[in-house]
Design an enzyme around this catalytic site. Structure first.
Site, PDB file in Angstrom:
ATOM      1  CB  CYS A 285      -0.986  -0.031   1.152  1.00 40.54           C
ATOM      2  SG  CYS A 285      -2.427   0.998   0.829  1.00 40.54           S
TER       3      CYS A 285
ATOM      4  CG  HIS B 173      -3.257  -3.029   4.160  1.00 43.49           C
ATOM      5  ND1 HIS B 173      -2.062  -2.660   4.703  1.00 43.49           N
ATOM      6  CD2 HIS B 173      -3.697  -1.960   3.433  1.00 43.49           C
ATOM      7  CE1 HIS B 173      -1.802  -1.418   4.313  1.00 43.49           C
ATOM      8  NE2 HIS B 173      -2.769  -0.987   3.572  1.00 43.49           N
TER       9      HIS B 173
HETATM   10  N1  GLN Z   1      -2.056   6.924   2.363  1.00 44.62           N
HETATM   11  C1  GLN Z   1      -2.184   6.094   1.204  1.00 44.62           C
HETATM   12  C2  GLN Z   1      -3.572   6.168   0.590  1.00 44.62           C
HETATM   13  O1  GLN Z   1      -4.452   6.567   1.200  1.00 44.62           O
HETATM   14  C3  GLN Z   1      -1.848   4.656   1.565  1.00 44.62           C
HETATM   15  C4  GLN Z   1      -2.814   4.086   2.550  1.00 44.62           C
HETATM   16  C5  GLN Z   1      -2.343   2.745   3.122  1.00 44.62           C
HETATM   17  O2  GLN Z   1      -1.147   2.403   3.221  1.00 44.62           O
HETATM   18  N2  GLN Z   1      -3.299   1.951   3.560  1.00 44.62           N
HETATM   19  O3  GLN Z   1      -3.765   5.762  -0.500  1.00 44.62           O
END
Ligand code: GLN
Length: 243
Positions: free
Chosen positions: A93, A194
């Site tokens: 992510c 995730h």
């Molecule tokens: N901040 C990034 C987004 O919102 C990644 C989010 C995350 O790692 N879950 O896309």
């Protein structure tokens, strides 16, 4: 045998239990008598090319990404050399987004990426949240499912030459439009999954361990484990994603 794992920014990029991926790699290695030598890499720490067999970077909110992005950009050459030297890498992510050319966050600020993947990410208004199911080919000719959970505002667009990790069966994936998810280049894997990812996708964990061992020991075939529990977890995650 041992695997030296470098964990980038464990204090900053670690949401949705991404740290759990470390526990799975450690256990699945140990069950085969392989030591996992865990080394955190924090702000200002070098990535010494040749030191690590496997690198890992987790996910994080825009704020945490902004805190580490300049430091990560300063390590771009070192990480590229480590990968060119055969190190495997898993990025999840927010960490995945920063392996591309840039991440433009919801405030419009452009965070530099390290350009390991030919892709870029732009945050949209609506977050893409939910269970995800992919079809992917970790080994040529062998289609597998990967299941997990996603929560991101970023829309990632693969550019010329980028290969997706998988095809979206359920969920949003990279951008909710082109049904691609993640990216793969050499032994570098980027994904929005995730959950954490590896407990319910043990074959992917083994694929990473094998890739990491190959650098130091050549082709290694891991003995298979009794994955009854993991397989139940995988099937449950696939079912939850609607598979
Ligand atoms: N901040 C990034 C987004 O919102 C990644 C989010 C995350 O790692 N879950 O896309």
């Amino acid at each position: 045998m041992k695997v030296i794992l470098g964990h980038l920014y464990p204090e900053y990029l670690n949401i949705y239990a991404d740290r759990g991926n470390m526990a799975v790699l450690e256990r699945r290695a140990a069950w085969r008598g392989i030591e996992l030598d865990y080394r955190p890499i924090n702000l200002g720490d070098p990535v010494r090319p040749g030191e690590h067999d496997l690198l890992y970077v987790g996910g994080g909110q825009d704020r945490e990404q902004a805190l580490i992005a300049p430091d990560l950009a300063a390590k771009a050459q070192q990480i590229a050399e480590a990968v060119a030297g055969g190190a495997a890498l898993l990025a999840v992510c927010g960490g995945y987004q920063l392996l591309g050319r840039f991440y433009r966050d919801r405030a419009g600020a452009e965070l530099p990426g390290i350009g390991l993947f030919p892709l870029h990410t732009v945050a949209g208004e609506r977050r893409m949240i939910g269970d995800v199911l992919l079809e992917c080919e970790l080994e040529p000719g062998m289609t597998r499912t990967l299941a997990g959970f996603e929560n991101h505002a970023g829309r990632t667009f693969l550019e010329d030459g980028a290969r997706p990790l998988g095809r979206v069966v359920a969920g949003f994936g990279n951008n909710g439009e082109d049904r691609t998810e993640g990216a793969v280049w050499r032994n570098v894997f980027g994904t929005y999954l995730h959950g954490p990812l590896l407990p319910k996708n043990p074959r992917f964990a083994d694929h990473l361990i094998t890739a990491a061992l190959r650098r130091r020991y050549g082709d290694v075939v891991l003995v298979s484990l009794d994955d009854q529990v993991e397989d139940v977890a995988h099937k449950a995650a696939v079912a939850r994603a609607g598979g």
